[in-house]
Structures are given as C-alpha cells and as structure tokens.
Write a protein that holds these residues in place. Structure first.
Motif, short mmCIF file in Angstrom:
data_model
loop_
_atom_site.label_atom_id
_atom_site.label_comp_id
_atom_site.label_asym_id
_atom_site.label_seq_id
_atom_site.Cartn_x
_atom_site.Cartn_y
_atom_site.Cartn_z
N VAL A 60 0.87 -1.17 0.00
CA VAL A 60 0.00 0.00 0.00
C VAL A 60 0.90 1.22 0.00
CG1 VAL A 60 -1.73 1.31 1.28
CG2 VAL A 60 -1.88 -1.18 1.19
N GLY A 61 0.76 2.07 -1.01
CA GLY A 61 1.66 3.21 -1.15
C GLY A 61 2.60 3.04 -2.32
N GLU A 62 3.50 4.00 -2.49
CA GLU A 62 4.43 3.98 -3.61
C GLU A 62 5.54 2.94 -3.42
OE1 GLU A 62 6.04 7.74 -4.72
OE2 GLU A 62 4.23 8.26 -5.84
N PHE A 63 6.07 2.50 -4.54
CA PHE A 63 7.19 1.56 -4.52
C PHE A 63 8.40 2.19 -3.85
CE2 PHE A 63 11.16 0.20 -6.51
CZ PHE A 63 11.13 -1.15 -6.25
N LYS A 64 9.10 1.40 -3.05
CA LYS A 64 10.33 1.83 -2.41
C LYS A 64 11.48 0.93 -2.86
CE LYS A 64 8.18 3.71 1.79
NZ LYS A 64 6.81 3.67 1.27
N LYS B 11 12.99 -4.08 -3.60
CA LYS B 11 13.76 -4.90 -4.54
C LYS B 11 14.58 -5.94 -3.79
CE LYS B 11 17.58 -4.84 -7.85
NZ LYS B 11 18.72 -4.09 -8.40
N GLY B 12 15.29 -5.51 -2.75
CA GLY B 12 16.11 -6.45 -1.99
C GLY B 12 15.28 -7.54 -1.33
N GLN B 13 14.12 -7.15 -0.81
CA GLN B 13 13.24 -8.12 -0.19
C GLN B 13 12.79 -9.17 -1.20
OE1 GLN B 13 9.30 -6.67 0.72
NE2 GLN B 13 9.12 -7.98 2.54
N MET B 14 12.36 -8.73 -2.40
CA MET B 14 11.91 -9.67 -3.41
C MET B 14 13.06 -10.53 -3.93
SD MET B 14 9.49 -11.08 -5.12
CE MET B 14 8.00 -10.10 -5.09
N GLU B 15 14.23 -9.95 -4.11
CA GLU B 15 15.38 -10.75 -4.56
C GLU B 15 15.69 -11.87 -3.57
OE1 GLU B 15 18.19 -7.78 -7.21
OE2 GLU B 15 18.34 -7.71 -5.03
N LEU B 16 15.59 -11.58 -2.28
CA LEU B 16 15.82 -12.61 -1.26
C LEU B 16 14.81 -13.74 -1.40
CD1 LEU B 16 17.46 -13.27 1.37
CD2 LEU B 16 15.60 -12.16 2.63
N TYR B 17 13.55 -13.38 -1.58
CA TYR B 17 12.51 -14.41 -1.74
C TYR B 17 12.74 -15.25 -2.99
CZ TYR B 17 9.80 -11.79 1.78
OH TYR B 17 9.37 -11.17 2.93
N LEU B 18 13.09 -14.60 -4.09
CA LEU B 18 13.27 -15.32 -5.35
C LEU B 18 14.46 -16.28 -5.28
CD1 LEU B 18 12.55 -12.54 -8.02
CD2 LEU B 18 11.02 -14.34 -7.19
N ARG B 19 15.53 -15.85 -4.63
CA ARG B 19 16.70 -16.73 -4.51
C ARG B 19 16.41 -17.92 -3.61
NH1 ARG B 19 21.10 -11.76 -4.12
NH2 ARG B 19 21.02 -11.23 -6.35
N TRP B 20 15.63 -17.69 -2.57
CA TRP B 20 15.25 -18.80 -1.70
C TRP B 20 14.36 -19.79 -2.45
CZ3 TRP B 20 10.97 -21.23 0.21
CH2 TRP B 20 11.15 -22.06 1.33
N LEU B 21 13.39 -19.28 -3.18
CA LEU B 21 12.51 -20.14 -3.96
C LEU B 21 13.30 -20.92 -5.01
CD1 LEU B 21 9.49 -17.72 -4.51
CD2 LEU B 21 9.47 -19.80 -3.11
N ASP B 22 14.25 -20.25 -5.63
CA ASP B 22 15.08 -20.89 -6.65
C ASP B 22 15.88 -22.04 -6.05
OD1 ASP B 22 16.08 -20.62 -9.52
OD2 ASP B 22 17.96 -20.63 -8.41
N ILE C 109 5.73 -7.13 -7.78
CA ILE C 109 5.45 -6.24 -6.66
C ILE C 109 4.32 -5.32 -7.07
CG2 ILE C 109 6.37 -4.48 -5.11
CD1 ILE C 109 9.17 -5.63 -5.62
N LEU C 110 3.19 -5.44 -6.40
CA LEU C 110 2.02 -4.61 -6.69
C LEU C 110 1.95 -3.46 -5.68
CD1 LEU C 110 -0.74 -7.29 -7.44
CD2 LEU C 110 0.57 -5.94 -9.06
N CYS C 111 1.91 -2.24 -6.19
CA CYS C 111 1.86 -1.07 -5.32
C CYS C 111 0.91 -0.04 -5.92
CB CYS C 111 3.26 -0.47 -5.13
SG CYS C 111 4.17 -0.25 -6.66
N THR C 112 0.63 1.01 -5.17
CA THR C 112 -0.32 2.01 -5.65
C THR C 112 0.35 3.15 -6.40
OG1 THR C 112 -0.23 3.04 -3.45
CG2 THR C 112 -2.06 1.54 -3.88
N GLY C 113 1.66 3.12 -6.52
CA GLY C 113 2.37 4.15 -7.26
C GLY C 113 3.83 3.78 -7.45
N MET D 84 12.69 3.10 -11.31
CA MET D 84 12.56 1.83 -12.03
C MET D 84 13.73 1.63 -13.00
SD MET D 84 9.69 0.59 -10.85
CE MET D 84 10.28 1.37 -9.34
N GLU D 85 14.11 2.70 -13.67
CA GLU D 85 15.19 2.63 -14.65
C GLU D 85 16.52 2.35 -13.97
OE1 GLU D 85 17.18 3.01 -18.42
OE2 GLU D 85 15.12 2.56 -17.80
N LEU D 86 16.81 3.05 -12.89
CA LEU D 86 18.10 2.92 -12.21
C LEU D 86 18.24 1.55 -11.52
CD1 LEU D 86 18.44 6.50 -10.66
CD2 LEU D 86 19.74 5.55 -12.59
N LEU D 87 17.16 1.02 -10.99
CA LEU D 87 17.24 -0.25 -10.27
C LEU D 87 17.40 -1.46 -11.19
CD1 LEU D 87 14.52 0.37 -7.53
CD2 LEU D 87 16.97 0.10 -7.15
N GLU D 88 17.08 -1.29 -12.49
CA GLU D 88 17.20 -2.38 -13.47
C GLU D 88 16.56 -3.67 -12.95
OE1 GLU D 88 21.49 -2.35 -14.18
OE2 GLU D 88 21.12 -1.27 -16.06
#
Length: 354
Positions: free
Chosen positions: A260-264, A268-279, A294-298, A304-308
């Motif tokens: 809920v709220g804008e992307f922070k 990215k780091g949180q999702m990368e951790l989850y994906l590596r564990w799942l992998d 990652i679904l967010c409201t903004g 987005m460009e810098l984080l690649e």
C-alpha cells in the motif's frame, strides 16, 4: 407370462451419462467444424472480390458492381451476404492476408471474434488478441472485455520496440511460446475486490483470497494459486511471502508482494531474497527461475530505470481498485509508452557513444 408383465430393465446411469457425453462432444465438434468452414468461406469471398474485382485498374468497376453482387447474393443466400458484410469480408481478407493463419485461428475463433479483431487498427494489438483468444478459447464476450480493459496496452510487451513485439508474437503463434512480457501487466485492475477509501495490506490480501478466481483472470493465462503467507526461513529469521503462484505456460513460480503506497527501493532487496530462496528450495529441475511481481499504488519511472529490476526477474506494477474511464486509462498508458520509448532511445544513444 405376457411381455407386458416383464419389468423393463433400468439403464445404468454411467452408460447413459457416457452416451450423452459422446453425443454432446460430437455436436460440439460438428458446430466447430461448421464455424471454421463459414469463417474460411467469408475469407475466400473477401479474397476473391478483392483480388479479382477491386484490385488494380478495376477498382472503379468493382465499387459499382459490389452493390449488384450483394443484391444477387442476398436474394439467393440470405441477408448475411449484404453489401456491408461483403465489405467486411474484403477487409477480413486484406487484414489477414495469410489464409493458412486464418485456417488455424478459425478452429477456435468464430466470425464474431474476427469482426471484433478487425476493429483493432494496430497490427500487433490485433495479432496479440487473436493469438490469446485462440490459445485460451475466449468467448466473444471475454474478448470484448479484454479489449475494453485495454489488456494489450497494459502488457509489458506493448512498451517494447516494434521489432521485438513482432518477434515475440511470432514465437507465440508458431511455437506456442509465452514470454513473461506477454503476461505481465501494468496497471493491474482490481476493481472486483470492492476496496473503498483506505485499506491495509492485510485487507488487500484478504480481498484477493476471497476473489481469487477473478484475481487469477486478471493475472493472466496459466496462473494457479499455491500459497498465502508462504513461510521462508533463512538462518534464524522467518519471512512471509504474501502470495505464491505457479504459471504452467512459463513453467515457473511467481511470487507476489502486495504494498500500500508507492514503490520503495528496499522492496527490490526483499523480493530478490525471496526469489533466490525459492530458486534454491522450491524450484523443480525442469522449471525456469522464479519471477517476482510487486504490486503497489504508485511508482516513479526514474527509480525503475536505475534499479534495473528486469535483470532480477522482478516486475513492479501499479494496481487500481476502481476502473477509470477509458480515455483516462488510455492517456496514462500512452504516457507510460512514451517514457519507455524515451528510455530505449537513451540506452541506444549510450551504446552508440561507446
């Protein structure tokens, strides 16, 4: 004992059910074959008129003869061959020039499907809807709903250069291969959740679980639900992934985090951790690496460009809890495509300078 006094044997329910299924399946096949023949007939009529009457130097003659031809056909074969429909058949043949592709699509799509597709001016957009409707056996109503919700424009595919769009659509058509960009969307429209005013992430998750069937339809083809609050244990710490899905078309797990709220950037780091564990712990040998949504409201485009994020298999998308007017959604998506095109141009300019 008279024949009338002999009790009639009772037909086994399994036998009756099997025969009824056979009859219904045969009727469906017959209807499908008839539909395919009718669609091909319309294409052949349109092709014949266009190539032999309207093309080249005979265009003026063709325009004059078309009403007469329609009058004769209506008299002999009914209103379905009126001038308006003949012109639609001609457009059909001009738009779908490859008869073999029409023959393949007509096994799943009716003439009414093609009428909707003919209204789509962008060839990539039209090809996308044709292939998806055929692969997923969309009804005419479903196809209309997908077009009205601007599904193609919301895919990651639509923001790519034309050459890459054509390449991915060709792979979908020829090899039945779906790439993530064909399925990932932005924004996701979650108006069916019934969320109003303010809500917390738990409210969003609970609403999705309650309306899971609709959520799966919005996610796209091939998704199935695996787990809610998937426990991920790393060292002595417990983490919980909001939602976990599997996509049979992509043959990979898809992790979904709800915000809920804008992307922070920290997401990215949180999702990368989850994906590596799942992998490491959940991926089967025949599966591709997991993806994250990652679904967010903004979100902000420069971040987005810098984080690649694409390099990590992460897709960030906004979600809308109310369906905006089509004009507003169209303007928003056009602005997003312009930003994407600017980013592509910038990257190409940077490569040229090097």
């Amino acid at each position: 004992m008279s024949p009338s006094s002999i009790a009639s044997p009772e037909v086994p329910s399994a036998l009756l059910g099997d025969i009824q299924d056979l009859i219904e399946a045969a009727r469906q096949r017959a209807a499908s074959a008839a539909n395919a023949e009718l669609t091909l007939l319309f294409w052949r009529i349109g092709h014949r008129i266009h190539s032999e009457v309207l093309a080249g130097q005979r265009a003026g003659y063709g325009e004059g003869i078309l009403p007469i031809l329609a009058t004769q056909l209506v008299r002999d074969h009914g209103r379905g061959f009126g001038e308006k429909n003949l012109r639609r058949m001609i457009k059909f043949a001009i738009t779908f020039q490859d008869g073999s592709i029409v023959a393949t699509l007509s096994r799943q799509l009716s003439w009414s499907h093609f009428v909707l597709l003919l209204a789509q001016k962008d060839p990539h957009q039209r090809d996308y809807y044709a292939q998806m409707a055929s692969a997923e056996r969309w009804s005419v109503r479903t196809l209309r709903e997908r077009i009205d919700s601007m599904l193609y424009e919301r895919t990651a595919l639509s923001s790519k250069p034309d050459a890459l769009i054509a390449q991915e659509l060709a792979r979908m058509r020829d090899a039945q291969h779906l790439s993530p960009s064909l399925l990932m969307r932005d924004p996701y429209i979650l108006d069916f959740l019934g969320l109003r005013d303010t809500w917390q992430e738990g409210d969003l998750e609970a609403a999705i679980i309650r309306e899971m069937e609709s959520f799966l339809l919005e996610l796209g083809v091939g998704f199935s639900f695996v787990a809610r609050q998937k426990r991920i244990q790393i060292d002595d710490d417990d983490f919980h992934l909001d939602l976990l899905f599997y996509n049979r078309k992509l043959r990979r797990l898809v992790a979904v985090e709800l915000k809920v709220g804008e992307f922070k950037a920290a997401y990215k780091g949180q999702m990368e951790l989850y994906l590596r564990w799942l992998d490491k712990h959940e991926r089967e040998p025949e599966e591709a690496s997991p993806l994250g949504i990652i679904l967010c409201t903004g979100k902000k485009s420069e971040q987005m460009e810098l984080l690649e994020l694409h390099k990590s298999g992460i897709h960030v998308a906004e979600y809308l809890t109310t369906l905006p007017p089509r004009s507003m959604l169209m303007n928003r998506l056009q602005q997003a495509r312009q930003r994407a095109q600017w980013q592509i141009d910038q990257r190409q300019a940077g490569k040229a300078q090097r």
